[in-house]
Design an enzyme around this catalytic site. Structure first.
Site, PDB file in Angstrom:
ATOM      1  N   TYR A   1      48.576  64.990  36.475  1.00 41.03           N
ATOM      2  CA  TYR A   1      47.385  64.169  36.717  1.00 41.03           C
ATOM      3  C   TYR A   1      47.459  62.907  35.874  1.00 41.03           C
ATOM      4  O   TYR A   1      48.185  62.849  34.887  1.00 41.03           O
ATOM      5  CB  TYR A   1      46.106  64.951  36.353  1.00 41.03           C
ATOM      6  CG  TYR A   1      45.974  65.211  34.877  1.00 41.03           C
ATOM      7  CD1 TYR A   1      45.393  64.266  34.021  1.00 41.03           C
ATOM      8  CD2 TYR A   1      46.464  66.391  34.315  1.00 41.03           C
ATOM      9  CE1 TYR A   1      45.320  64.486  32.663  1.00 41.03           C
ATOM     10  CE2 TYR A   1      46.388  66.626  32.954  1.00 41.03           C
ATOM     11  CZ  TYR A   1      45.815  65.664  32.130  1.00 41.03           C
ATOM     12  OH  TYR A   1      45.758  65.874  30.781  1.00 41.03           O
TER      13      TYR A   1
ATOM     14  N   ARG B   1      56.675  21.040  59.868  1.00 31.46           N
ATOM     15  CA  ARG B   1      55.844  21.906  59.033  1.00 31.46           C
ATOM     16  C   ARG B   1      56.696  22.733  58.090  1.00 31.46           C
ATOM     17  O   ARG B   1      57.686  23.310  58.489  1.00 31.46           O
ATOM     18  CB  ARG B   1      55.033  22.859  59.912  1.00 31.46           C
ATOM     19  CG  ARG B   1      54.514  22.244  61.183  1.00 31.46           C
ATOM     20  CD  ARG B   1      53.932  23.275  62.141  1.00 31.46           C
ATOM     21  NE  ARG B   1      52.724  23.904  61.631  1.00 31.46           N
ATOM     22  CZ  ARG B   1      52.098  24.891  62.266  1.00 31.46           C
ATOM     23  NH1 ARG B   1      52.595  25.383  63.402  1.00 31.46           N
ATOM     24  NH2 ARG B   1      51.006  25.412  61.752  1.00 31.46           N
TER      25      ARG B   1
ATOM     26  N   LYS C   1      55.542  31.222  58.425  1.00 29.29           N
ATOM     27  CA  LYS C   1      55.048  30.468  59.570  1.00 29.29           C
ATOM     28  C   LYS C   1      56.015  30.568  60.740  1.00 29.29           C
ATOM     29  O   LYS C   1      55.615  30.850  61.869  1.00 29.29           O
ATOM     30  CB  LYS C   1      54.832  29.014  59.161  1.00 29.29           C
ATOM     31  CG  LYS C   1      53.859  28.263  60.039  1.00 29.29           C
ATOM     32  CD  LYS C   1      53.639  26.833  59.528  1.00 29.29           C
ATOM     33  CE  LYS C   1      52.699  26.805  58.346  1.00 29.29           C
ATOM     34  NZ  LYS C   1      52.715  25.503  57.640  1.00 29.29           N
TER      35      LYS C   1
ATOM     36  N   HIS D   1      39.700  46.510  19.351  1.00 29.66           N
ATOM     37  CA  HIS D   1      38.631  47.496  19.363  1.00 29.66           C
ATOM     38  C   HIS D   1      37.577  47.166  20.408  1.00 29.66           C
ATOM     39  O   HIS D   1      37.195  47.997  21.232  1.00 29.66           O
ATOM     40  CB  HIS D   1      38.022  47.561  17.957  1.00 29.66           C
ATOM     41  CG  HIS D   1      36.831  48.442  17.875  1.00 29.66           C
ATOM     42  ND1 HIS D   1      35.555  47.966  17.956  1.00 29.66           N
ATOM     43  CD2 HIS D   1      36.731  49.786  17.752  1.00 29.66           C
ATOM     44  CE1 HIS D   1      34.709  48.971  17.877  1.00 29.66           C
ATOM     45  NE2 HIS D   1      35.399  50.095  17.748  1.00 29.66           N
TER      46      HIS D   1
ATOM     47  N   ARG E   1      48.711  34.594  60.538  1.00 29.45           N
ATOM     48  CA  ARG E   1      49.173  35.337  59.371  1.00 29.45           C
ATOM     49  C   ARG E   1      48.111  36.371  59.014  1.00 29.45           C
ATOM     50  O   ARG E   1      46.963  36.256  59.465  1.00 29.45           O
ATOM     51  CB  ARG E   1      49.446  34.412  58.191  1.00 29.45           C
ATOM     52  CG  ARG E   1      48.217  33.650  57.755  1.00 29.45           C
ATOM     53  CD  ARG E   1      48.536  32.734  56.579  1.00 29.45           C
ATOM     54  NE  ARG E   1      47.412  31.860  56.337  1.00 29.45           N
ATOM     55  CZ  ARG E   1      47.501  30.606  55.897  1.00 29.45           C
ATOM     56  NH1 ARG E   1      48.678  30.072  55.663  1.00 29.45           N
ATOM     57  NH2 ARG E   1      46.443  29.890  55.681  1.00 29.45           N
TER      58      ARG E   1
ATOM     59  N   GLY F   1      48.993  24.297  50.269  1.00 28.53           N
ATOM     60  CA  GLY F   1      49.075  22.991  49.638  1.00 28.53           C
ATOM     61  C   GLY F   1      50.436  22.652  49.079  1.00 28.53           C
ATOM     62  O   GLY F   1      50.578  21.733  48.295  1.00 28.53           O
TER      63      GLY F   1
ATOM     64  N   CYS G   1      47.177  60.026  29.629  1.00 29.36           N
ATOM     65  CA  CYS G   1      45.887  59.408  29.391  1.00 29.36           C
ATOM     66  C   CYS G   1      46.194  58.043  28.801  1.00 29.36           C
ATOM     67  O   CYS G   1      47.319  57.755  28.436  1.00 29.36           O
ATOM     68  CB  CYS G   1      45.046  60.248  28.444  1.00 29.36           C
ATOM     69  SG  CYS G   1      45.845  60.631  26.887  1.00 29.36           S
TER      70      CYS G   1
ATOM     71  N   SER H   1      50.039  65.960  27.171  1.00 28.55           N
ATOM     72  CA  SER H   1      49.433  64.750  27.743  1.00 28.55           C
ATOM     73  C   SER H   1      50.077  63.541  27.069  1.00 28.55           C
ATOM     74  O   SER H   1      50.033  63.409  25.852  1.00 28.55           O
ATOM     75  CB  SER H   1      47.923  64.761  27.515  1.00 28.55           C
ATOM     76  OG  SER H   1      47.371  63.539  27.969  1.00 28.55           O
TER      77      SER H   1
HETATM   78  P1  ADP Z   1      49.370  24.244  56.475  1.00 29.70           P
HETATM   79  O1  ADP Z   1      50.411  25.221  56.114  1.00 29.70           O
HETATM   80  O2  ADP Z   1      48.978  23.333  55.359  1.00 29.70           O
HETATM   81  O3  ADP Z   1      48.222  24.873  57.202  1.00 29.70           O
HETATM   82  P2  ADP Z   1      50.382  23.459  59.034  1.00 29.70           P
HETATM   83  O4  ADP Z   1      51.839  23.256  59.221  1.00 29.70           O
HETATM   84  O5  ADP Z   1      49.855  24.758  59.517  1.00 29.70           O
HETATM   85  O6  ADP Z   1      50.054  23.244  57.502  1.00 29.70           O
HETATM   86  O7  ADP Z   1      49.657  22.255  59.755  1.00 29.70           O
HETATM   87  C1  ADP Z   1      48.491  21.591  59.353  1.00 29.70           C
HETATM   88  C2  ADP Z   1      47.582  21.395  60.535  1.00 29.70           C
HETATM   89  O8  ADP Z   1      48.260  20.729  61.593  1.00 29.70           O
HETATM   90  C3  ADP Z   1      47.107  22.695  61.117  1.00 29.70           C
HETATM   91  O9  ADP Z   1      45.759  22.588  61.491  1.00 29.70           O
HETATM   92  C4  ADP Z   1      47.970  22.884  62.309  1.00 29.70           C
HETATM   93  O10 ADP Z   1      47.333  23.658  63.289  1.00 29.70           O
HETATM   94  C5  ADP Z   1      48.200  21.463  62.800  1.00 29.70           C
HETATM   95  N1  ADP Z   1      49.459  21.389  63.549  1.00 29.70           N
HETATM   96  C6  ADP Z   1      50.680  21.714  63.094  1.00 29.70           C
HETATM   97  N2  ADP Z   1      51.612  21.565  64.065  1.00 29.70           N
HETATM   98  C7  ADP Z   1      50.948  21.151  65.155  1.00 29.70           C
HETATM   99  C8  ADP Z   1      51.340  20.851  66.492  1.00 29.70           C
HETATM  100  N3  ADP Z   1      52.621  20.951  66.899  1.00 29.70           N
HETATM  101  N4  ADP Z   1      50.406  20.441  67.356  1.00 29.70           N
HETATM  102  C9  ADP Z   1      49.114  20.345  66.950  1.00 29.70           C
HETATM  103  N5  ADP Z   1      48.665  20.597  65.728  1.00 29.70           N
HETATM  104  C10 ADP Z   1      49.575  21.019  64.818  1.00 29.70           C
HETATM  105 MG    MG Z   2      48.474  26.141  58.598  1.00 27.21          MG
END
Ligand code: ADP
Ligand code: MG
Ligand code: MG
Length: 883
Positions: free
Chosen positions: A855, A91, A21, A455, A337, A100, A835, A767
Site C-alpha cells: 500500500y 504553419r 498539427k 516544518h 487536437r 505562440g 509513507c 513501511s
Molecule cells: P496556431 O498554431 O498559432 O494556431 P495555425 O497554423 O493553426 O497557428 O494558424 C493560425 C490561424 O490561421 C488559425 O486560425 C488557422 O485556422 C488559420 N489558417 C491556417 N492555415 C489556413 C489555411 N490554409 N486557410 C485558412 N486559414 C488558415
Molecule cells: Mg492553430
C-alpha cells in the site's frame, strides 16, 4: 528518408515526424473530412537544417515544387497565376503544441499580378487586396522580423483618413495604398525588394519556421514546460491551400472545443467571426461571437461543424479543440487536437463518454492526469479575478489551495483571533512545533524562510491548509508587526490572500471557488477502486484527518505521527515540561498526563478507522524541535520585555542549547530517543494498548499497529520489542483480553534496508519512510538541498525531477527492491508499505505498483489522486503485458 509527405500519404500516427498539427491534418484527410489539400515537411528536415548550419537541404525546394503541383491538380488552382491563383498558408507544428512559438503566414503566393487574379476570380477586389496586405504584414513580421507596430500605425492612419473604425470597412483604394506602404516598411528593414516570386516566398517562409524553433520564445517555452528533446525534437512545416473566411458575409472562421472545457458539458464551445481570417480570432483583433449564434446565422455550416465534431470525437475518443473556416458557405476544417480541459471537465467527460459508449472505463481513468485532481479538493483562487488584485510576492507553493484573512505575525494572537472566528493568515519567518497550535486557528500559513520540507510546509500539507514557504521577498518585522514586500507594507490587521498552489501572495481578499467533489468524481473513484491493486492509506494524525481520509476512500492509516498530537494547544506546554524535567521520576509524572491525552486521541482515531489498520509511529523528531529557537530566546532575554520571568526563559535557553542539533536528520531522534528515554516509548505503547482495550470491550474493530522509526539494526528493534512484550502481557492481564497489535519497523535508514532479512524476524510489517531514505541515499539534507542547490541541478539536467518529489527509481528504488525481496523471502505475505510524501505522487505510485508494495500512504487530500494513480498503474501494466 522522405522529406515531405502529402496529407493523404503520411503515417498520421507518427507525431514525432509530422508534428501534432501535421499528424492531425493527415488523420482528418484520411477520414475524408473537408481538409484543404497540403503537405508536411518533416521534423527530420528541421534537424538536418540545424546540422547543416541553418541551410535548407539542397534538394528540398524541388520537392516542395513537386508537391505544389500535386495541389494544383487537386484544386484546379495555379501557382503564381493571374487567373486562378493558388495561395497557401505556412504553419509550424512540433510534436506537442507550443502556443505562440511562431506566427503562421497566410495568403502566401500573392504579388502584384496574382492579387489581380484573385480579385478577378472572386469578383471581390476588396477581399483580394485585404488578403494581400495581411500577407505582407505577416510575412514581414515572421520572415523579416519587422516590428508589428509599424504596420499597425499605417493601418490606423488609413482608417482615420477614410473615416472608418473597422478594418473590414477599408475600401480597395485604401488597401492598395496600404500594400505599397507595407512593402516599403519591409524594404526599409531588409534593404532589398519585397520577394514577388512565390517560390522564393515559400522558401523564405520555411526557413523562418525552422529558425523559430530555436527562437527565444520557443526555447523559453520548452524550458518552462520541461519539453525535452525526446518529447519534441524540431518543428515540422505544414503548407496548405488557403481557404478564405474573409470572402464576404457568407464566410467565417472559428475556434471551438467539441465539449465545454471548463465544465465538461456536452456542447460545442467557442467563438467565430464572420468575414475574417483565422488570425483575427486567435489574436483577438475582433471579439468573437459565441458559437451558438452560428446555428442561426449559418445553419448549414453549423450542421457541418456539429457532425464534424461528432466524427472527430468518435475517432479520437477524446474531446477535440478544432479550427474551422467557412468559405462562401463551404465548410473546411483546419486543425484538431486533444482539448485541454479543467480537472472538473475531465471528470465529467470521462463519465459521460463511458455512458455514451465512446470509451471504456479503463480509458476513462487513464485519460485523467491524476495530479490535476488536486485542484478539486481545495478551495482555489478564482483566477479570472486575480487581475483586480495586487500581487505582493511569490514564494514556494508548499500546500495547495487558497486562503484569505488578516495578517497576523504572532502565534498567541493568531490563536486568540482564530478562536474568535476571525479569519487569519499566520505569517512567520519560519515555524516550529511550538507554533502549531496557531496553525489550527489560521486559514493559511506564510513563511519567508524554508523549503518544501520545512516544518511549516509539512504540517500544513498534513492538515490540508494552504501554505507558502520560502517567500524571501517578504521582509518580516515581528516587533513592528508588519512585512514589506517589493515596496508594499502590510500591517497586522490588513487582509491578504495566499495561493498555496502557485506560491503567490495577494493584497486583499481574492474570490475563491469551492472544492468540487461531485457525483461524477465519486463515480471515477469507485471505478478506480475496482481497477487498482495497491492499497491506499492515509497519513493522518487527528480524528478529523482520519474521517476526511476515509471519506475520500482511504483504507486505513499508514502513518499516524504521534508527535503531532503534542502540538495542540492544550498539550504543548505539558510536553515542554516533560522535556524540561530534571529527573526520570519527574518526567514519568508528566508522561502520565500525556499518556492519558494520547490514549484518548488513539481511541478517537481508531474508531474513525474502524475495520482498517492504523499504523502508529512512536515519537520521531529530536526534542529540540519542541522548544523555541535559541536565538529568539536570547533575543527575549536581551530585550527583557516579556512578562515571563527571565529565569524561566534562561532555563529554557539552557535546555534548548543542550538539545540543539546540527543536522536534525541524523541525530538524537527516532528509536534513539526511545532507547535513551524509554519512559517516553513506554508511555506511548501503553496508550495504544489502553485505547485498544477500551475499544475491544466496546466491540469496536480497532486495528492498531505500532511502528518504530529510524531503526538501523535488529538489536535496536529487539530492544524496543522487549518493552512492547512486557507492556503487552501487563495489559492483557489487566484487561483480561487478547490484544492483537502488530509490531513493525520503518525502513528509512540505509542499513535497515540492507539488513531487512534480519529485521523481518521481529518486524511484523515494514513501511518505507521514503523521505528520510532519499536523504540518506543521496546524502542530501532535504532543506539544504531544496533551498540551495536542487533547482540548479535540475536546470543543468543533472537530475530530471527532484528525488523528494518522485522516488529515485535507480538508487532509492533499487535499495527498496533489495529490502522487499529479502523481507518477503522470509515472510511471503509481509505487509510492506510506503509513507511519506511520495505516497501521493503518481510517478512514485506507479513504481510502487511495479515492485509489489502492499500500500501507499498519502495525506488525506491526496487520497483521490493516489487512488486514480494506482488504478492507472494497474491498467497500464496490464495493457503492456497483453501487448
Ligand atoms: P496556431 O498554431 O498559432 O494556431 P495555425 O497554423 O493553426 O497557428 O494558424 C493560425 C490561424 O490561421 C488559425 O486560425 C488557422 O485556422 C488559420 N489558417 C491556417 N492555415 C489556413 C489555411 N490554409 N486557410 C485558412 N486559414 C488558415
Ligand atoms: Mg492553430
Ligand atoms: Mg522519517
Amino acid at each position: 528518408m522522405k522529406a515531405i509527405y502529402a496529407f493523404e500519404d503520411a503515417d498520421s500516427k507518427n507525431r514525432a515526424l509530422l508534428g501534432g498539427k501535421g499528424a492531425g491534418l493527415s488523420e482528418m484527410t484520411k477520414l475524408k473530412l473537408p481538409v484543404p489539400p497540403g503537405f508536411t515537411i518533416t521534423t527530420e528536415v528541421c534537424n538536418e537544417y540545424y546540422e547543416n548550419k541553418k541551410q535548407l537541404p539542397k534538394n528540398l525546394m524541388s520537392q516542395v515544387i513537386k508537391n505544389i503541383s500535386k495541389i494544383e491538380k487537386k484544386t484546379g488552382k495555379k501557382w503564381n497565376s493571374s487567373n486562378n491563383p493558388l495561395l497557401v498558408s505556412v504553419r509550424s507544428g512540433a510534436a506537442i503544441s507550443m502556443p505562440g512559438m511562431m506566427d503562421t503566414i497566410l495568403n502566401l503566393g500573392l504579388n502584384d499580378q496574382t492579387v489581380l487574379g484573385l480579385a478577378k476570380m472572386t469578383g471581390n477586389p476588396r477581399f483580394a487586396w485585404d488578403s494581400y496586405r495581411r500577407f505582407i504584414q505577416l510575412f514581414g513580421k515572421v520572415v523579416f522580423g519587422v516590428n508589428d507596430e509599424k504596420f499597425d500605425s499605417v493601418l490606423k492612419a488609413s482608417k482615420k483618413k477614410q473615416g472608418v473604425t473597422d478594418d473590414s470597412k477599408l475600401n480597395v483604394d485604401s488597401l492598395k495604398k496600404i500594400v505599397v506602404k507595407y512593402k516599403k516598411i519591409c524594404e526599409n528593414q531588409t534593404k532589398r525588394k519585397f520577394p514577388t516570386n512565390p517560390n522564393e516566398q515559400i522558401q523564405l517562409a520555411i526557413d523562418a519556421v525552422f529558425r523559430s524553433w530555436m527562437g527565444e520564445r520557443a526555447v523559453v517555452y520548452r524550458e518552462k514546460n520541461n519539453i525535452t528533446r525526446d518529447i519534441a525534437s524540431g518543428t515540422a512545416v505544414n503548407c496548405q491551400t488557403m481557404v478564405f473566411g474573409n470572402m464576404g458575409n457568407d464566410s467565417a472562421t472559428g475556434v471551438v472545443f467539441t465539449r465545454n472545457g471548463h465544465n465538461g458539458i456536452k456542447e460545442i464551445e467557442g467563438e467565430y467571426l464572420v468575414n475574417a481570417q483565422g488570425e483575427d480570432v486567435v489574436a483577438g483583433v475582433r471579439t468573437g461571437k459565441d458559437i451558438s449564434k452560428l446555428q442561426k446565422e449559418m445553419p448549414k455550416s453549423y450542421k457541418e461543424l456539429f457532425t464534424t465534431c461528432k466524427k472527430l470525437e468518435k475517432h479520437f475518443r477524446e474531446p477535440q479543440d478544432i479550427e474551422f473556416t467557412t468559405e462562401q458557405g463551404k465548410f473546411y476544417i483546419l486543425q484538431t487536437r486533444t482539448a485541454k480541459m479543467s480537472a472538473f471537465a475531465l471528470i465529467k467527460t470521462s463519465v459521460d463518454m463511458v455512458k455514451e459508449k465512446l470509451i471504456d472505463k479503463n480509458r476513462a481513468l487513464t485519460r485523467i492526469p491524476a495530479q490535476q485532481l488536486e485542484a478539486l479538493l481545495h478551495k482555489t483562487i478564482d483566477y479570472s479575478k486575480t487581475k483586480d488584485f495586487r500581487q505582493l510576492a511569490k514564494g514556494i507553493a508548499a500546500s495547495p489551495g487558497a486562503a484569505s484573512g488578516i495578517a497576523v505575525f504572532d502565534v498567541k494572537r493568531a490563536i486568540a483571533m482564530g478562536e474568535n472566528n476571525t479569519k487569519v493568515i499566520l505569517i512567520r519567518i519560519e515555524t516550529k512545533p511550538e507554533d502549531v497550535p496557531a496553525f489550527f486557528s489560521s486559514e493559511g500559513i506564510l513563511t519567508s524562510l524554508g523549503g518544501k520540507s520545512s516544518h511549516a510546509a509539512i504540517v500544513s500539507r498534513g492538515m490540508g491548509k494552504p501554505c507558502i514557504v520560502g517567500c524571501s521577498e517578504l521582509k518580516v518585522d515581528y516587533d513592528k508587526r508588519k512585512f514589506n514586500a517589493n515596496g508594499t507594507t502590510i500591517l497586522e490587521g490588513d487582509t491578504i490572500t495566499i495561493d498555496g498552489s502557485t506560491g503567490i501572495v495577494y493584497a486583499g481578499i481574492v474570490p475563491t471557488v469551492a472544492p468540487q467533489v461531485t457525483k461524477d468524481f465519486e463515480t471515477i473513484l469507485t471505478w478506480a477502486q475496482k481497477a487498482k491493486r495497491l492499497g491506499i492509506r492515509a497519513n493522518a494524525d487527528t480524528p478529523d484527518a482520519a474521517k476526511l481520509a476515509r471519506k475520500y476512500g482511504a483504507e486505513g492509516i499508514g502513518l499516524c505521527r504521534t508527535e503531532r498530537m503534542f502540538n495542540a494547544n492544550d498539550r504543548l506546554s505539558i510536553f515542554v515540561d516533560m522535556i524540561m524535567a530534571k529527573t526520570k521520576n519527574q518526567r514519568k509524572i508528566i508522561l502520565k498526563k500525556l499518556g492519558l491525552l494520547q490514549k484518548s486521541d488513539f481511541v478517537k482515531i481508531l474508531k474513525a478507522m474502524e475495520g482498517y489498520k492504523v499504523t502508529i509511529r512512536l515519537l520521531d523528531p529530536p526534542l529540540n524541535e519542541f522548544l523555541p529557537n535559541p536565538e529568539e530566546l536570547l533575543d527575549k532575554i536581551y530585550k527583557n520585555k516579556s512578562g515571563e520571568k527571565l529565569s524561566d526563559t534562561k532555563k529554557v535557553l539552557e535546555r534548548a542549547k543542550e538539545l540543539a542539533e546540527v543536522n536534525p536528520m541524523m541525530g538524537h531522534r527516532g528509536v534513539r530517543l526511545g532507547i535513551t528515554y524509554p519512559e517516553i516509548y513506554e508511555m506511548q505503547i501503553k496508550a495504544v494498548f489502553e485505547a485498544t482495550a477500551e475499544l475491544v470491550k466496546k466491540k469496536v474493530d480497532a486495528k492498531p499497529q505500532i511502528m518504530i522509526p529510524q531503526i538501523s539494526s535488529i538489536s535496536e528493534l529487539n530492544h524496543i520489542k522487549k518493552i512492547y512484550d512486557v507492556i503487552r502481557s501487563e495489559m492483557e492481564k489487566k484487561h483480561k483480553v487478547r490484544l492483537e497489535i502488530n509490531f513493525g519497523t520503518m525502513l528509512e535508514v540505509v542499513r535497515a534496508c540492507l539488513t531487512s532479512d534480519q529485521l523481518v524476524k521481529t518486524a511484523e510489517f515494514f513501511s518505507f519512510g521514503t523521505n528520510d531514505l532519499t536523504q540518506a541515499v543521496f546524502s542530501f539534507s532535504r532543506e539544504d538541498a531544496e533551498s540551495k542547490f536542487l533547482p540548479e541541478y535540475m536546470e543543468k539536467d543533472l537530475l530530471e525531477t527532484s528525488p523528494f518529489q518522485s522516488i529515485d527509481e535507480n538508487g532509492v528504488g533499487d535499495l527498496m527492491k533489495i529490502a522487499i525481496s529479502q523481507g518477503r523471502k522470509h515472510k511471503k505475505d509481509l505487509e510492506i508499505g510506503i509513507c511519506g510524501e511520495h505516497g501521493g505522487d503518481p510517478n512514485s505510485i506507479k513504481f510502487c505498483h511495479s515492485v509489489n508494495i502492499s500500500y501507499v500512504s498519502a495525506s488525506p487530500h491526496r487520497i483521490p489522486i493516489a487512488i486514480v494513480a494506482a488504478a492507472q498503474a494497474a491498467i497500464n501494466q496490464k495493457s503492456v503485458r497483453s501487448k
